[in-house]
Design a protein around this motif. Structure first.
Motif, PDB file in Angstrom:
ATOM      1  N   GLN A   1       0.848  -1.210   0.000  1.00  0.00           N
ATOM      2  CA  GLN A   1       0.000   0.000   0.000  1.00  0.00           C
ATOM      3  C   GLN A   1       0.872   1.245   0.000  1.00  0.00           C
ATOM      4  N   GLU A   2       1.948   1.182   0.771  1.00  0.00           N
ATOM      5  CA  GLU A   2       2.854   2.330   0.847  1.00  0.00           C
ATOM      6  C   GLU A   2       3.504   2.571  -0.520  1.00  0.00           C
ATOM      7  N   ALA A   3       3.853   1.472  -1.188  1.00  0.00           N
ATOM      8  CA  ALA A   3       4.455   1.591  -2.529  1.00  0.00           C
ATOM      9  C   ALA A   3       3.445   2.175  -3.512  1.00  0.00           C
ATOM     10  N   LYS A   4       2.187   1.726  -3.399  1.00  0.00           N
ATOM     11  CA  LYS A   4       1.145   2.221  -4.317  1.00  0.00           C
ATOM     12  C   LYS A   4       0.954   3.729  -4.171  1.00  0.00           C
ATOM     13  N   ALA A   5       1.114   4.214  -2.946  1.00  0.00           N
ATOM     14  CA  ALA A   5       0.920   5.646  -2.690  1.00  0.00           C
ATOM     15  C   ALA A   5       1.946   6.504  -3.427  1.00  0.00           C
ATOM     16  N   THR A   6       3.056   5.916  -3.837  1.00  0.00           N
ATOM     17  CA  THR A   6       4.074   6.680  -4.584  1.00  0.00           C
ATOM     18  C   THR A   6       3.704   6.792  -6.064  1.00  0.00           C
ATOM     19  N   GLU A   7       2.690   6.020  -6.467  1.00  0.00           N
ATOM     20  CA  GLU A   7       2.260   5.917  -7.866  1.00  0.00           C
ATOM     21  C   GLU A   7       3.297   5.242  -8.753  1.00  0.00           C
ATOM     22  N   ALA A   8       4.214   4.515  -8.136  1.00  0.00           N
ATOM     23  CA  ALA A   8       5.168   3.726  -8.929  1.00  0.00           C
ATOM     24  C   ALA A   8       4.425   2.559  -9.568  1.00  0.00           C
ATOM     25  N   SER A   9       4.923   2.137 -10.744  1.00  0.00           N
ATOM     26  CA  SER A   9       4.295   0.956 -11.356  1.00  0.00           C
ATOM     27  C   SER A   9       5.056  -0.307 -10.975  1.00  0.00           C
ATOM     28  N   ILE A  10       6.287  -0.127 -10.459  1.00  0.00           N
ATOM     29  CA  ILE A  10       7.084  -1.295 -10.050  1.00  0.00           C
ATOM     30  C   ILE A  10       7.611  -1.082  -8.635  1.00  0.00           C
ATOM     31  N   LEU A  11       7.453  -2.105  -7.819  1.00  0.00           N
ATOM     32  CA  LEU A  11       8.079  -2.127  -6.491  1.00  0.00           C
ATOM     33  C   LEU A  11       9.257  -3.092  -6.609  1.00  0.00           C
ATOM     34  N   ALA A  12      10.470  -2.533  -6.487  1.00  0.00           N
ATOM     35  CA  ALA A  12      11.669  -3.365  -6.657  1.00  0.00           C
ATOM     36  C   ALA A  12      12.272  -3.702  -5.303  1.00  0.00           C
ATOM     37  N   THR A  13      12.972  -4.829  -5.247  1.00  0.00           N
ATOM     38  CA  THR A  13      13.713  -5.156  -4.033  1.00  0.00           C
ATOM     39  C   THR A  13      14.950  -5.969  -4.407  1.00  0.00           C
ATOM     40  N   ALA A  14      15.753  -6.324  -3.407  1.00  0.00           N
ATOM     41  CA  ALA A  14      17.007  -7.024  -3.698  1.00  0.00           C
ATOM     42  C   ALA A  14      17.152  -8.257  -2.820  1.00  0.00           C
ATOM     43  N   CYS A  15      16.042  -8.948  -2.602  1.00  0.00           N
ATOM     44  CA  CYS A  15      16.069 -10.157  -1.776  1.00  0.00           C
ATOM     45  C   CYS A  15      14.926 -11.067  -2.231  1.00  0.00           C
ATOM     46  N   PRO A  16      15.208 -12.313  -2.596  1.00  0.00           N
ATOM     47  CA  PRO A  16      14.129 -13.185  -3.082  1.00  0.00           C
ATOM     48  C   PRO A  16      13.062 -13.486  -2.030  1.00  0.00           C
ATOM     49  N   PHE A  17      13.457 -13.392  -0.753  1.00  0.00           N
ATOM     50  CA  PHE A  17      12.489 -13.697   0.303  1.00  0.00           C
ATOM     51  C   PHE A  17      11.512 -12.536   0.477  1.00  0.00           C
ATOM     52  N   CYS A  18      12.042 -11.295   0.411  1.00  0.00           N
ATOM     53  CA  CYS A  18      11.163 -10.113   0.442  1.00  0.00           C
ATOM     54  C   CYS A  18      10.232 -10.156  -0.766  1.00  0.00           C
ATOM     55  N   LEU A  19      10.818 -10.486  -1.916  1.00  0.00           N
ATOM     56  CA  LEU A  19      10.067 -10.523  -3.173  1.00  0.00           C
ATOM     57  C   LEU A  19       8.833 -11.412  -3.033  1.00  0.00           C
ATOM     58  N   ARG A  20       9.084 -12.576  -2.482  1.00  0.00           N
ATOM     59  CA  ARG A  20       8.032 -13.579  -2.323  1.00  0.00           C
ATOM     60  C   ARG A  20       6.915 -13.080  -1.400  1.00  0.00           C
ATOM     61  N   ASN A  21       7.320 -12.480  -0.286  1.00  0.00           N
ATOM     62  CA  ASN A  21       6.285 -12.054   0.666  1.00  0.00           C
ATOM     63  C   ASN A  21       5.531 -10.832   0.153  1.00  0.00           C
ATOM     64  N   LEU A  22       6.260  -9.924  -0.496  1.00  0.00           N
ATOM     65  CA  LEU A  22       5.593  -8.731  -1.034  1.00  0.00           C
ATOM     66  C   LEU A  22       4.583  -9.135  -2.110  1.00  0.00           C
ATOM     67  N   ARG A  23       4.945 -10.139  -2.913  1.00  0.00           N
ATOM     68  CA  ARG A  23       3.996 -10.603  -3.947  1.00  0.00           C
ATOM     69  C   ARG A  23       2.751 -11.192  -3.302  1.00  0.00           C
ATOM     70  N   ASP A  24       2.946 -11.950  -2.234  1.00  0.00           N
ATOM     71  CA  ASP A  24       1.778 -12.519  -1.542  1.00  0.00           C
ATOM     72  C   ASP A  24       0.949 -11.403  -0.909  1.00  0.00           C
ATOM     73  N   GLY A  25       1.636 -10.384  -0.393  1.00  0.00           N
ATOM     74  CA  GLY A  25       0.924  -9.236   0.193  1.00  0.00           C
ATOM     75  C   GLY A  25       0.106  -8.524  -0.868  1.00  0.00           C
ATOM     76  N   ALA A  26       0.698  -8.322  -2.055  1.00  0.00           N
ATOM     77  CA  ALA A  26      -0.004  -7.640  -3.150  1.00  0.00           C
ATOM     78  C   ALA A  26      -1.221  -8.457  -3.586  1.00  0.00           C
ATOM     79  N   ALA A  27      -1.035  -9.776  -3.678  1.00  0.00           N
ATOM     80  CA  ALA A  27      -2.148 -10.637  -4.113  1.00  0.00           C
ATOM     81  C   ALA A  27      -3.293 -10.569  -3.100  1.00  0.00           C
ATOM     82  N   SER A  28      -2.950 -10.435  -1.815  1.00  0.00           N
ATOM     83  CA  SER A  28      -3.995 -10.446  -0.784  1.00  0.00           C
ATOM     84  C   SER A  28      -4.884  -9.204  -0.850  1.00  0.00           C
ATOM     85  N   ILE A  29      -4.382  -8.134  -1.490  1.00  0.00           N
ATOM     86  CA  ILE A  29      -5.214  -6.921  -1.600  1.00  0.00           C
ATOM     87  C   ILE A  29      -5.517  -6.598  -3.068  1.00  0.00           C
TER      88      ILE A  29
END
Ligand code: SF4
Ligand code: SF4
Length: 345
Positions: free
Chosen positions: A299-327
């Motif tokens: 949600q915080e990333a969406k507020a920036t109006e970015a189209s991509i939320l980038a990260t540098a850790c596969p574990f963060c990537l996985r959880n953020l994707r699940d978080g995005a899917a949940s909303i």
């Protein structure tokens, strides 16, 4: 025990009373202490290393045999029995590594260590990474045996199992005569560059580089030709890479070097970045809460109006994707490597 015993301040109050003998370690206390992602935001908030104190509490609980809640316990058991926290068949992990041509090399400048999350859960991340390293002509080899770095076991307080993993990894790197290790997982990075020294009495004899640091260098040396991308991107600092290791600039410089990219910051960034909710065994121990924390970050990333939320850790990537899917968020969540891999000519 009240709800605030879940917060950092509450955990410190528990510790205070434990040290004075007014509380005994039991499963209720274990449940409160383990409800921590090891993110370290409380350290920044109050200037005292509370996350380390919480880690010590987990380690004491573990040593004294006070059972942590089941999900956390499974991380330890799986690492001990299967060699990885996912209970995956480690022979399959070895096969993945052995199928890569760099596992046949007998020498190279770097040894690329691929972690459990990349191998067993996010294998397309390996393809992206290899594409970039090969395009830039980086000299690297890959071990032909998959061994967990021990970070998940360590973060749930199982220092014994983490030490076993550290010994196995050290033996592996020594047998390969490798002293320059490349990793692209934030957890592996912190483990190798910091926690191994604590576990092995400062006897780890290799230097660890995160791929994001190498990418920054490769771009500076103009060893990568990158096509443009017209996109607004925001970057999530993995706790183990940012707050715990101080690596904030490299990922931002890599993203900013892509022609056409506009980099924007979330409200909570760099040392104040909020956690994705996955660390410290929290994803295994309290999956719904973990994904809710990830959804909050999305949600915080969406507020920036970015189209991509980038990260540098596969574990963060996985959880953020699940978080995005949940909303039902449509924001794209990608690693810096996968963004770059699509643009490398
Ligand atoms: S989750 Fe983060 S902020 Fe909360 S107690 Fe653990 S390390 Fe501190
Ligand atoms: S998964 Fe990422 S954001 Fe979450 S605790 Fe680990 S490093 Fe931090």
């Amino acid at each position: 025990m009240q709800l605030d015993s879940y917060a950092a301040k509450g955990k410190m109050t528990i510790l205070y009373h434990l040290l004075r003998g007014r509380l005994q370690l039991d499963e209720t206390i274990a449940e409160r202490v383990f409800a921590c992602t090891s993110c370290g935001l409380c350290d920044v908030a109050c200037g005292y290393n509370q996350s380390e104190a919480i880690h010590e509490m987990k380690a004491v609980l573990c040593k004294q045999g006070v059972a942590p809640p089941e999900g956390y316990r499974k991380i330890s058991t799986s690492t001990r029995e299967s060699g990885n926290p996912y209970s995956a068949n480690s022979a399959e992990g070895d096969t993945v590594l052995q199928s890569l041509s760099e596992s046949k090399l007998s020498s190279a400048d770097y040894t690329l260590f691929l972690g459990c999350t990349q191998i067993y859960r996010e294998s397309e991340e390996i393809d992206s990474l290899l594409k970039i390293l090969r395009a830039a002509g980086v000299s690297f080899r890959i071990p032909n045996e998959q061994i967990c770095c021990g970070s998940p076991a360590y973060r749930v307080g199982d220092e014994f199992q983490a030490f076993e993993q550290a010994k196995r990894i050290t033996t592996l790197f020594e047998s390969m005569q490798s002293d320059k290790i490349l990793v692209s997982c934030a957890g592996c990075y912190r483990m190798f560059s910091n926690d191994f020294k604590l576990l092995m009495n400062d006897e780890s004899r290799f230097k660890t580089t995160h791929t994001i640091e190498l990418l920054q260098e490769l771009i500076k040396q103009k060893r990568l030709k990158i096509s443009p991308l017209n996109a607004t991107i925001t970057y999530h600092d993995p706790c183990h890479l940012g707050r715990h290791s101080g690596l904030y600039d490299a990922p931002r410089q890599v993203l900013s070097s892509i022609p056409g990219v506009r980099l924007v910051e979330m409200e909570w960034n760099r040392k104040f970045a909020k956690c994705c909710g996955a660390g410290g065994g929290f994803r295994a121990g309290k999956v719904e809460d973990s994904i809710a924390i990830a959804a909050n970050r999305v949600q915080e990333a969406k507020a920036t109006e970015a189209s991509i939320l980038a990260t540098a850790c596969p574990f963060c990537l996985r959880n953020l994707r699940d978080g995005a899917a949940s909303i039902d968020s449509k924001i794209k969540i990608e690693s810096v490597e996968s963004i770059l891999a699509k643009l490398v000519l």
